[in-house]
Design an enzyme around this catalytic site. Structure first.
Site, mmCIF file in Angstrom:
data_model
loop_
_atom_site.group_PDB
_atom_site.id
_atom_site.type_symbol
_atom_site.label_atom_id
_atom_site.label_comp_id
_atom_site.label_asym_id
_atom_site.label_seq_id
_atom_site.Cartn_x
_atom_site.Cartn_y
_atom_site.Cartn_z
ATOM 1 N N GLY A 59 -6.834 2.997 -6.106
ATOM 2 C CA GLY A 59 -5.506 3.209 -6.668
ATOM 3 C C GLY A 59 -4.769 1.879 -6.759
ATOM 4 N N GLN A 112 2.590 -3.388 -7.399
ATOM 5 C CA GLN A 112 1.571 -4.250 -6.778
ATOM 6 C C GLN A 112 1.110 -5.372 -7.714
ATOM 7 O OE1 GLN A 112 -1.002 -0.707 -5.417
ATOM 8 N NE2 GLN A 112 -1.351 -2.272 -3.866
ATOM 9 N N HIS A 163 4.404 3.553 -3.303
ATOM 10 C CA HIS A 163 4.602 2.215 -3.875
ATOM 11 C C HIS A 163 5.715 2.235 -4.925
ATOM 12 C CE1 HIS A 163 1.668 -0.428 -2.073
ATOM 13 N NE2 HIS A 163 0.630 0.340 -2.392
ATOM 14 N N HIS A 220 0.025 7.738 -1.419
ATOM 15 C CA HIS A 220 0.093 6.292 -1.161
ATOM 16 C C HIS A 220 0.690 5.554 -2.373
ATOM 17 C CE1 HIS A 220 -1.898 2.476 0.567
ATOM 18 N NE2 HIS A 220 -1.472 2.111 -0.634
ATOM 19 N N GLU A 221 0.206 5.904 -3.571
ATOM 20 C CA GLU A 221 0.649 5.182 -4.778
ATOM 21 C C GLU A 221 2.070 5.584 -5.195
ATOM 22 O OE1 GLU A 221 -1.080 2.712 -5.515
ATOM 23 O OE2 GLU A 221 -2.885 3.302 -4.432
ATOM 24 N N CYS A 270 -5.105 -1.021 1.457
ATOM 25 C CA CYS A 270 -4.177 -1.241 0.350
ATOM 26 C C CYS A 270 -4.468 -2.619 -0.227
ATOM 27 C CB CYS A 270 -2.741 -1.168 0.862
ATOM 28 S SG CYS A 270 -1.502 -1.502 -0.399
ATOM 29 N N LEU A 271 -4.547 -2.713 -1.552
ATOM 30 C CA LEU A 271 -4.877 -4.009 -2.161
ATOM 31 C C LEU A 271 -3.793 -5.055 -1.905
ATOM 32 C CD1 LEU A 271 -6.478 -2.863 -5.553
ATOM 33 C CD2 LEU A 271 -7.618 -3.525 -3.418
HETATM 34 ZN ZN LIG Z 1 -1.248 0.295 -1.632
#
Ligand SMILES: [Zn+2]
Length: 172
Positions: free
Chosen positions: A48, A53, A141, A137-138, A95-96
């Site tokens: 994701g 991000q 963000h 999670h997304e 998480c990236l």
């Molecule tokens: Zn993330």
């Protein structure tokens, strides 16, 4: 297509509430950004990736949580909205924007999410397990919330320590 630069915590863009994508923004430009986000996510090995991000403070994210047979499930969510949640699951998340940090996070097991696709058409999905975890999670963000905020105080402390040591060794 091009790879986008990924914001690492604590970039301010990760902590800001994303702006809704307006009706006039559903155009070629949005489609291109979404394709770039998919490419960036696949390249980084994530499931994701949300617009904040990649330094774009808008409410949209892409995800690809393969099904049980490993078949790709490429989805873009624009203006996501959590309609309802149910149950709970505990599992490890990454998480990236937190490269190298993996920690246990408790989330709901099932989620009904409403969003628009890249053309602006509304859709609703009923998801569970990893797909539900990923949507939660997304969507976080898009609200300026990072997974650190969802950890228990002890896990958060461990994650912060790990971030510090990664920063010290220049791996952040
Ligand atoms: Zn993330």
């Amino acid at each position: 297509m091009s790879l986008l630069r990924i914001a690492h915590y604590p970039e301010p863009v990760l902590l800001a509430i994303g702006k809704p994508v307006g009706e006039e923004e559903f155009n070629d430009n949005l489609e291109r950004i979404v394709e770039d986000m998919f490419e960036t996510m696949y390249e980084a090995g994530g499931v994701g990736l949300a617009a904040p991000q990649v330094f774009d403070s808008r409410r949209l994210f892409v995800m690809d949580v393969p099904d049980e047979d490993g078949v790709s499930n490429k989805l873009a969510f624009v203006n996501p909205e959590i309609i309802s949640v149910e149950g709970e699951q505990v599992g490890e998340e990454g998480c990236l924007s937190f490269p190298g940090v993996f920690q246990t996070v408790q989330r709901q097991m099932r989620v009904i999410v409403r969003a628009q696709d890249v053309k602006g058409a509304e859709f609703e999905l009923d998801l569970k397990d990893l797909a539900a975890r990923c949507v939660l999670h997304e969507t976080d963000h898009c609200d300026g919330i990072v997974f650190l905020d969802r950890m228990s105080p002890l896990k958060r402390q461990l994650a912060r320590r790990k971030i510090k040591s990664l920063q010290k060794t220049g791996k952040w």
